[in-house]
Structures are given as structure tokens and as C-alpha cells.
Design an enzyme around this catalytic site. Structure first.
Site, PDB file in Angstrom:
ATOM      1  N   GLY A 146      -4.762   4.264  -9.433  1.00  0.00           N
ATOM      2  CA  GLY A 146      -5.283   2.890  -9.463  1.00  0.00           C
ATOM      3  C   GLY A 146      -6.111   2.730  -7.940  1.00  0.00           C
ATOM      4  CG  PHE A 147      -5.266   1.460  -5.029  1.00  0.00           C
ATOM      5  CD1 PHE A 147      -6.045   0.269  -4.875  1.00  0.00           C
ATOM      6  CD2 PHE A 147      -3.794   1.074  -5.206  1.00  0.00           C
ATOM      7  CE1 PHE A 147      -5.817  -0.972  -5.129  1.00  0.00           C
ATOM      8  CE2 PHE A 147      -3.381  -0.017  -5.176  1.00  0.00           C
ATOM      9  CZ  PHE A 147      -4.422  -1.258  -5.169  1.00  0.00           C
ATOM     10  N   GLY A 148      -7.522   5.693  -6.244  1.00  0.00           N
ATOM     11  CA  GLY A 148      -8.125   6.528  -5.753  1.00  0.00           C
ATOM     12  C   GLY A 148      -8.331   7.744  -6.832  1.00  0.00           C
ATOM     13  CG  ASP A 175       4.531   3.569  -6.806  1.00  0.00           C
ATOM     14  OD1 ASP A 175       5.464   3.133  -7.512  1.00  0.00           O
ATOM     15  OD2 ASP A 175       3.543   3.886  -6.539  1.00  0.00           O
TER      16      ASP A 175
END
Length: 340
Positions: free
Chosen positions: A72-74, A191
Site C-alpha cells: 500500500g505504501f511502497g 500490523d
């Protein structure tokens, strides 16, 4: 761009007191007479410098980057750096939530100064990227040890091979050891799930992806959730009820996530079926949890003990869950020869 999160939540105390955050980078860099704070680079062949990691990447030493995955972020690449194979992660800008993507980058560095067998090691990180390596959609770059391309998600659901009790107990123990270490340094991962546990060629589990992590106050006690940290909490199927309700964060949230992961290792099934919103509501309002009644593995003596342990770990109240230290002790008992 400076981090929206206080520097003191991200870096070890021997770094952040002297920081004068400049426009170039982040809490990792300081501008003094036009130069950047140089944290000595460590060679990977055991030639460790005074610092455990570096805020400078020697870009000319980085080559042969090959994509291995994205999230999602990288995006993550396999590369060669100073003669060693490393993992290179580019944290990208999220057009829908730019603040969250910046937070994700800084959160990745919560464990940068730590070293443990069951935690992925950070080698270097920076937001200063030369033009020929640049990526307009990237916030920063992180170099980490290259563990391999295998994770628990793939092992649980993508392979036909049997996952015997000795193996899933060993994997679970690895995760618990990593959590005990992180919690002892007041870091909540937030997470924990199979996809964020990498498995090395030596079959050792290492906790990865600290993009949702928090540095807790008060030695790991509950920390109030800031409005700036609204993205924190991880994957909804593994998220503790108190996080779903927007309450304070503690290390016990990781124990809840561990319980769901532990159940997945044992059963090799998905924890929930149905609509996301229904699951979120039922977890909080009706104490919904994956079933421990319908699986033969829970009927043996060892299985019944596992069922009792997992039920404690995913208790609705954080105070009712064991600490990582207590969890590890119980897992070690389960691994005893007379329990097999």
C-alpha cells in the site's frame, strides 16, 4: 519534508536531541554550513561502525535493483549494496492520503537502531535521492537486510506441503521472540500478520514492515492516539478491538494480532468471511473470533493448550492478554517433547 510525527517518537535518544530539521530531508539529516549530518556507513561484513545504521545511502554502491514486491505504501527491490544483497524499499506518496504515506516512512524507522534475530535489520534510510535514482512518487528510500522472497502468507496459503506442529510452533516462537524484543524497547508493531513475517533461507521468521508502528510512552504502556496517527492500526482482520474503537495503543495490540496469525498457522484457513464492515462490527460488539472448535488439530492435548492460549491472546480487553514474555514462555512449554 519534516515528519508530522514528533522526532522523539522515531529515533534513538542519542540522535534526536541535536537535530535541526532541514528542508532537504527529515529527522535523519541536519544541515550545518551546507552539509548533511553524516552517520558513519556500516560495512555489512561485520564491520559495524559506531552507529547501527546510516542516514546516508552511497548511491554509487547501489546496483542491480530488481522488483520483488509492492504494498500500500511502497515497493521493494532486491539490490546489491557494498557487495551484499539487500532489500531496497521506496515509500511512495499516496495521492489520497499524503500525510499517511509520510507517517508510514517515519514509522518504518522506529526499529532502525535495533538488532535482533527475528526483526528485519535496517541498514540505511534517507529522503535525499539523486536525480538519476529519483522517483517523483517516492517520499524516501530504506535499505534493509535481504531476508528472501518468502513470507508466512505464502507458506500458509500458497504451498501444498504439510505444515506440521513442530514447524508452526517454531514459527510462532520466532514471532513471539521478535515481539518480546520490540516491546522491551517500547515499540508496538501494530500490523502483525503472515504477510509481514518474512522467512529466511534458514527457515527463521523475521518481523518486517514497520509502517504502522508506534514508539510508546511510559515503557510500553498505553499511549493516547493522536489525530495525526489515524492510519495506525494495521490490517482489519488482525486489528485489536481497542484500535477499532479508537482507544489508546499498547503493546498488547500486537498480542491480539499474533493470536490471529497463530490461528492461521495452525488451521491454514482465512480468519473471517463476509463483508469487512460486518467483521469489524462483530469483532467489537459481539466478540467475533475465528473458530477453534471445528478443527481436528485442537482436539489433541497440545491442540487444547493452543486453543486456550490463542483465546487468551485475542481477549477483548488488553489487560486480559499475556505479555510477549508470558506468551513466549507458554509457547516454549508447548514445544516440549511430551506435548507433541
Amino acid at each position: 519534508m519534516p515528519s508530522p510525527i514528533p522526532v522523539t517518537r522515531l529515533l534513538p535518544r542519542d540522535i534526536y536531541p541535536s537535530l535541526d530539521i532541514g528542508a532537504c530531508s527529515s529527522p535523519l539529516s541536519r544541515h550545518s554550513h551546507g552539509s548533511t549530518l553524516q552517520v558513519p556507513v556500516q560495512r555489512l561484513h561485520g564491520k559495524v561502525a559506531t552507529r547501527l545504521w546510516s542516514s546516508v545511502i552511497l548511491w554509487k554502491e547501489l546496483r542491480s535493483a530488481q522488483p520483488v514486491g509492492s504494498g500500500g505504501f511502497g515497493s521493494v527491490y532486491k539490490a546489491d549494496y557494498l557487495g551484499e544483497t539487500v532489500a531496497l524499499k521506496k515509500v511512495k506518496k499516496c495521492t489520497k492520503n499524503k500525510l499517511a504515506s509520510r507517517q508510514s516512512f517515519w514509522a518504518e524507522l522506529n526499529a532502525a537502531h535495533l538488532r535482533h534475530r527475528n526483526v528485519v535489520r535496517i541498514i540505511a534510510a534517507t529522503t535525499c535521492v539523486p536525480a538519476d535514482f529519483g522517483d517523483e512518487g517516492s517520499i524516501g528510500t530504506i535499505l534493509m537486510e535481504f531476508v528472501g522472497s518468502s513470507n508466512l502468507q505464502q507458506i500458509i496459503y500458497g504451498r501444498a506441503e504439510l505444515l506440521g506442529g513442530d514447524r508452526w510452533l517454531r514459527y510462532s516462537t520466532d514471532i513471539a521472540q521478535g515481539l518480546r524484543f520490540l516491546h522491551s524497547h517500547s515499540i508496538a508493531h501494530l500490523d502483525i500478520k503472515p504477510a509481514n513475517v518474512l522467512v529466511s533461507a534458514d527457515d527463521v521468521c523475521k518481523i518486517a514492515d514497520f509502517g504502522c508502528s508506534l514508539k510508546l510512552d511510559g515503557g510500553g504502556e498505553v499511549s493516547a492516539v493522536s489525530p495525526l496517527l489515524s492510519h495506525v492500526g494495521g490490517t482489519y482482520t488482525h486489528r485489536a478491538p481497542e484500535l477499532l474503537k479508537g482507544e489508546g495503543v499498547s503493546a498488547k495490540a500486537d498480542i491480539f494480532s499474533f493470536a490471529i496469525t497463530f490461528w492461521q498457522l495452525i488451521t491454514r484457513e482465512q480468519p473471517y468471511a463476509g463483508d469487512r464492515q460486518h467483521v469489524l462490527y462483530a469483532v467489537v460488539a459481539h466478540n467475533l473470533r475465528p473458530s477453534v472448535r471445528d478443527h481436528p488439530v485442537f482436539r489433541s492435548q497440545q491442540g487444547r493448550l493452543c486453543s486456550a492460549l490463542v483465546s487468551r491472546c485475542w481477549s477483548g480487553g488488553p489487560q486480559d492478554r499475556p505479555s510477549a514474555q508470558e506468551l513466549l514462555a507458554e509457547l516454549e512449554q508447548l514445544r516440549a517433547p511430551d506435548m507433541s
